[in-house]
Scaffold this active site. Structure first.
Site: not given
Length: 187
Positions: A10, A71, A144
């Site tokens: 992330d 991501e 996260d």
């Protein structure tokens, strides 16, 4: 098919979530590693990216993932946030490519749909499902870290035809994800 080890990332400059999972052909999964790589907003961007790169290299070295899922950067109103996320994402993808590790990017809604069955799920729903899937005693924190684990699970579950577990088949979220994939192929 054998167990697949996936590193989910992330991306972010202040907090970059990293999560490694092992996923079996029947889609059961286990936690290998989870953490957050941090850098100070007071440091220059190049120094911050170097810290993120150093942390990702350490995870790659220690856990030897077979795939890396990052991501996908999406448009936000805050351009500096988008730029920082895109820079951290680029570092992650480059480091994996340098090692010959296959990479993929997934949107937040893809990840949420894969893990919860709903593409607009809240952060707490994602954390809760990740904890259930990985049989964790506590919710992974910060968000996260949970997002990185969700990315890794999403990627592993997308790796080919759905294989039902002999002991009970797919979870509702996995069925919803498989149905969504079938619909998208028809479109």
């Amino acid at each position: 098919m054998s167990t697949l080890r996936v590193l989910g990332i992330d991306p972010g400059l202040t907090r970059c979530g990293v999560g490694v999972v092992d996923v079996n052909p029947n889609r059961t999964a286990s936690l290998v590693h989870v953490g957050v790589i941090r850098s100070s907003p007071d440091d220059e961007p190049g120094v911050r990216l170097a810290l993120i790169a150093q942390g990702i290299r350490g995870v790659l070295d220690e856990f030897s993932p077979e795939a890396v899922a990052v991501e996908r950067v999406f448009a936000q109103h805050n351009k500096s946030t988008v730029m920082a996320t895109a820079q951290a994402s680029g570092v992650a993808l480059m480091l994996a490519a340098e090692r010959g590790i296959p990479t993929a990017t997934h949107t937040p809604s893809e990840v949420k749909a894969a893990v919860t069955g709903y593409g607009n799920a809240e952060k707490l729903q994602v954390q809760t499902m990740v904890a259930r899937v990985l049989r964790l005693d506590e919710l992974p924190k910060p968000a996260d870290a949970a997002d990185a684990l969700a990315l890794a699970l999403c990627h592993a579950w997308r790796r080919g035809p759905v294989v039902a577990a002999a002991s009970g088949g797919l979870t509702p979220a996995q069925r919803a994800w498989a149905d969504a994939e079938r619909r998208s192929r028809r479109a």
